[in-house]
Structures are given as C-alpha cells and as structure tokens.
Scaffold this motif. Structure first.
Motif, PDB file in Angstrom:
ATOM      1  N   MET A   1      59.361 -96.397   5.403  1.00  0.00           N
ATOM      2  CA  MET A   1      59.388 -97.341   4.310  1.00  0.00           C
ATOM      3  C   MET A   1      58.276 -98.369   4.545  1.00  0.00           C
ATOM      4  N   ASN A   2      57.442 -98.570   3.520  1.00  0.00           N
ATOM      5  CA  ASN A   2      56.369 -99.535   3.671  1.00  0.00           C
ATOM      6  C   ASN A   2      56.862-100.944   3.351  1.00  0.00           C
ATOM      7  N   LEU A   3      55.983-101.916   3.524  1.00  0.00           N
ATOM      8  CA  LEU A   3      56.339-103.329   3.356  1.00  0.00           C
ATOM      9  C   LEU A   3      56.846-103.628   1.944  1.00  0.00           C
ATOM     10  N   ILE A   4      56.166-103.127   0.935  1.00  0.00           N
ATOM     11  CA  ILE A   4      56.562-103.402  -0.452  1.00  0.00           C
ATOM     12  C   ILE A   4      57.921-102.770  -0.751  1.00  0.00           C
ATOM     13  N   GLN A   5      58.132-101.554  -0.288  1.00  0.00           N
ATOM     14  CA  GLN A   5      59.424-100.903  -0.497  1.00  0.00           C
ATOM     15  C   GLN A   5      60.536-101.687   0.188  1.00  0.00           C
ATOM     16  N   ASN A   6      60.259-102.182   1.380  1.00  0.00           N
ATOM     17  CA  ASN A   6      61.233-102.984   2.108  1.00  0.00           C
ATOM     18  C   ASN A   6      61.551-104.282   1.359  1.00  0.00           C
ATOM     19  N   GLN A   7      60.521-104.914   0.813  1.00  0.00           N
ATOM     20  CA  GLN A   7      60.719-106.140   0.039  1.00  0.00           C
ATOM     21  C   GLN A   7      61.561-105.866  -1.204  1.00  0.00           C
ATOM     22  N   ALA A   8      61.334-104.738  -1.844  1.00  0.00           N
ATOM     23  CA  ALA A   8      62.113-104.370  -3.038  1.00  0.00           C
ATOM     24  C   ALA A   8      63.572-104.117  -2.680  1.00  0.00           C
ATOM     25  N   GLU A   9      63.789-103.424  -1.570  1.00  0.00           N
ATOM     26  CA  GLU A   9      65.169-103.174  -1.112  1.00  0.00           C
ATOM     27  C   GLU A   9      65.890-104.499  -0.875  1.00  0.00           C
ATOM     28  N   THR A  10      65.225-105.416  -0.202  1.00  0.00           N
ATOM     29  CA  THR A  10      65.819-106.728   0.083  1.00  0.00           C
ATOM     30  C   THR A  10      66.096-107.484  -1.211  1.00  0.00           C
ATOM     31  N   PHE A  11      65.140-107.471  -2.129  1.00  0.00           N
ATOM     32  CA  PHE A  11      65.327-108.148  -3.412  1.00  0.00           C
ATOM     33  C   PHE A  11      66.546-107.586  -4.137  1.00  0.00           C
ATOM     34  N   TYR A  12      66.646-106.268  -4.175  1.00  0.00           N
ATOM     35  CA  TYR A  12      67.768-105.621  -4.867  1.00  0.00           C
ATOM     36  C   TYR A  12      69.101-106.018  -4.223  1.00  0.00           C
ATOM     37  N   GLU A  13      69.157-105.939  -2.911  1.00  0.00           N
ATOM     38  CA  GLU A  13      70.397-106.248  -2.194  1.00  0.00           C
ATOM     39  C   GLU A  13      70.886-107.667  -2.472  1.00  0.00           C
ATOM     40  N   TYR A  14      69.961-108.608  -2.524  1.00  0.00           N
ATOM     41  CA  TYR A  14      70.333-110.013  -2.684  1.00  0.00           C
ATOM     42  C   TYR A  14      70.449-110.464  -4.141  1.00  0.00           C
ATOM     43  N   ASN A  15      69.939-109.668  -5.070  1.00  0.00           N
ATOM     44  CA  ASN A  15      69.886-110.143  -6.445  1.00  0.00           C
ATOM     45  C   ASN A  15      70.668-109.334  -7.476  1.00  0.00           C
ATOM     46  N   PHE A  16      70.981-108.082  -7.192  1.00  0.00           N
ATOM     47  CA  PHE A  16      71.687-107.293  -8.205  1.00  0.00           C
ATOM     48  C   PHE A  16      73.175-107.220  -7.904  1.00  0.00           C
ATOM     49  N   SER A  17      73.927-107.468  -8.937  1.00  0.00           N
ATOM     50  CA  SER A  17      75.376-107.257  -8.891  1.00  0.00           C
ATOM     51  C   SER A  17      75.749-106.565 -10.186  1.00  0.00           C
ATOM     52  N   ASP A  18      76.531-105.504 -10.086  1.00  0.00           N
ATOM     53  CA  ASP A  18      76.882-104.762 -11.290  1.00  0.00           C
ATOM     54  C   ASP A  18      77.795-105.560 -12.233  1.00  0.00           C
ATOM     55  N   ARG A  19      78.287-106.695 -11.761  1.00  0.00           N
ATOM     56  CA  ARG A  19      79.165-107.515 -12.595  1.00  0.00           C
ATOM     57  C   ARG A  19      78.461-108.741 -13.185  1.00  0.00           C
ATOM     58  N   ASP A  20      77.218-108.982 -12.806  1.00  0.00           N
ATOM     59  CA  ASP A  20      76.460-110.123 -13.337  1.00  0.00           C
ATOM     60  C   ASP A  20      75.797-109.749 -14.658  1.00  0.00           C
ATOM     61  N   ASP A  21      75.237-110.735 -15.312  1.00  0.00           N
ATOM     62  CA  ASP A  21      74.504-110.527 -16.551  1.00  0.00           C
ATOM     63  C   ASP A  21      73.138-109.927 -16.232  1.00  0.00           C
ATOM     64  N   HIS A  22      72.786-108.869 -16.931  1.00  0.00           N
ATOM     65  CA  HIS A  22      71.511-108.187 -16.682  1.00  0.00           C
ATOM     66  C   HIS A  22      70.310-109.114 -16.880  1.00  0.00           C
ATOM     67  N   LYS A  23      70.445-110.095 -17.761  1.00  0.00           N
ATOM     68  CA  LYS A  23      69.319-110.987 -18.052  1.00  0.00           C
ATOM     69  C   LYS A  23      68.885-111.776 -16.819  1.00  0.00           C
ATOM     70  N   ASP A  24      69.851-112.183 -16.006  1.00  0.00           N
ATOM     71  CA  ASP A  24      69.524-112.942 -14.795  1.00  0.00           C
ATOM     72  C   ASP A  24      68.712-112.086 -13.822  1.00  0.00           C
ATOM     73  N   PHE A  25      69.137-110.844 -13.648  1.00  0.00           N
ATOM     74  CA  PHE A  25      68.428-109.955 -12.725  1.00  0.00           C
ATOM     75  C   PHE A  25      67.018-109.658 -13.237  1.00  0.00           C
ATOM     76  N   VAL A  26      66.901-109.342 -14.518  1.00  0.00           N
ATOM     77  CA  VAL A  26      65.599-108.996 -15.088  1.00  0.00           C
ATOM     78  C   VAL A  26      64.646-110.184 -15.007  1.00  0.00           C
TER      79      VAL A  26
END
Length: 191
Positions: free
Chosen positions: A1-26
């Motif tokens: 996994m490269n640096l950018i992929q790792n950053q994306a994984e971290t962003f997803y883990e800390y920012n996406f919740s299937d119960r939150d409003d999609h607008k906040d994540f986007v």
C-alpha cells in the motif's frame, strides 16, 4: 500500500459512518482532495474510498432486512448517495487529468500488460531458473504507483528491472528479454 492509499484508508476509517448523513462525508472528502495538488494523486485517493464504500455497502446488503425494498433502509440510502457523489467527484478528476498521467483505461491496460509479460516470460523459460514470484511481486508493486506520471512510472519500471539484475534476482540476459518482450508487444509500457 502506498502513501496515498494509506491516507485514504485512514480518512475513510475516521470519517465514514453508514449512519451519518452522506453530505458530511462528501464535503469532508472534497476538502481532503483539495490537499492534493496533482489530479493523479486525487484519483488514487478517491479510488480507495470508492472501493471501501462498495465493500461496506455489499457487506451491509448481506444482512439488510430491506434487501427487496432498499429505499426503506437509511443505511442503504446513505451508501447509495455517498457512492453517487463520490463517483461524480471521480469523474470530475478524470476530466482534469493531464495527458502525461495515467487514465483509468491506461491503468487497466498496463495492469493487463504486466500480467501478460509474466505469462509470456513463464512460457519462454529462457533456458534458466527464474524466480517468477520475485518478478511477479515487483510488477504487482508497480501497480501501486500510477499516481506517478507516465514518464516517471516508466523510469521506475526500468529501474526495478535494473535493480533485479544488480541484486542477482534475474540475469542481464533475462532483463534484456523482458525489455525486448515489452518493446515488441507492449509498446505503451515504456515511453
């Protein structure tokens, strides 16, 4: 996994919740993408986000009580809306890609070419023992570097082959055979 992929994984883990409003994540994703200067880096980042969203959605659908009427489930709605807007962001990034950067099609074709090279070299046998797993691993790792422009990626490709020769993983003869095979059959791979 490269640096950018790792950053994306971290962003997803800390920012996406299937119960939150999609607008906040986007909105958060758009802000995060603005941190990257190159569109190829943004594309690398957003590809990971899309894969994670699709995996999460598929996993949710396995146990969703509203499989036949997805509109009743707020989690389905959140995933679908998020996927829609993230895909739109990706399409916008693709439109802005410079001609020196890999498009989605070029990534796919290059991946196919790398796989085909391994198969071709396996068939040739080259009269000596070759560590195909080492060559395969090197080519697999190269697939993580499409955020580089085509020229730099090609230089990395050639450099990896040179390193394998210097390290004794492959002989100079095998190296020349790889380059000959690439130049003859996969001209777009080395520019």
């Amino acid at each position: 996994m490269n640096l950018i992929q790792n950053q994306a994984e971290t962003f997803y883990e800390y920012n996406f919740s299937d119960r939150d409003d999609h607008k906040d994540f986007v909105q958060g994703l758009r802000i995060e993408l603005d941190e990257y200067r190159k569109n190829s880096h943004k594309l690398e980042f957003i590809d990971v986000i899309l894969k994670r969203l699709k995996l999460g959605y598929d996993k949710h659908l396995e146990s969703c009580e509203y499989k036949n009427d997805r509109l009743k489930c707020s989690i389905n709605s959140n995933y679908e809306n998020t996927l829609f807007f993230v895909q739109n962001e990706k399409e916008g990034i693709i439109e802005k890609l410079d001609s020196t950067e890999f498009t989605i099609l070029e990534r796919k074709l290059t991946n196919e070419s790398l796989t085909k090279i391994i198969e071709d070299l396996s068939e040739i046998k080259l009269g000596q023992e070759l560590t195909y797993t080492d060559l395969y691993d090197e080519f697999q790792e190269l697939k993580e570097y499409y955020f580089l422009n085509k020229k730099h990626w090609s230089q990395l490709f050639i450099g990896r082959i040179s390193e394998m020769v210097a390290g004794g993983v492959i002989s100079e003869t095998v190296s020349k055979e790889i380059v000959t095979t690439v130049m003859k059959n996969y001209q777009g791979l080395i520019s």
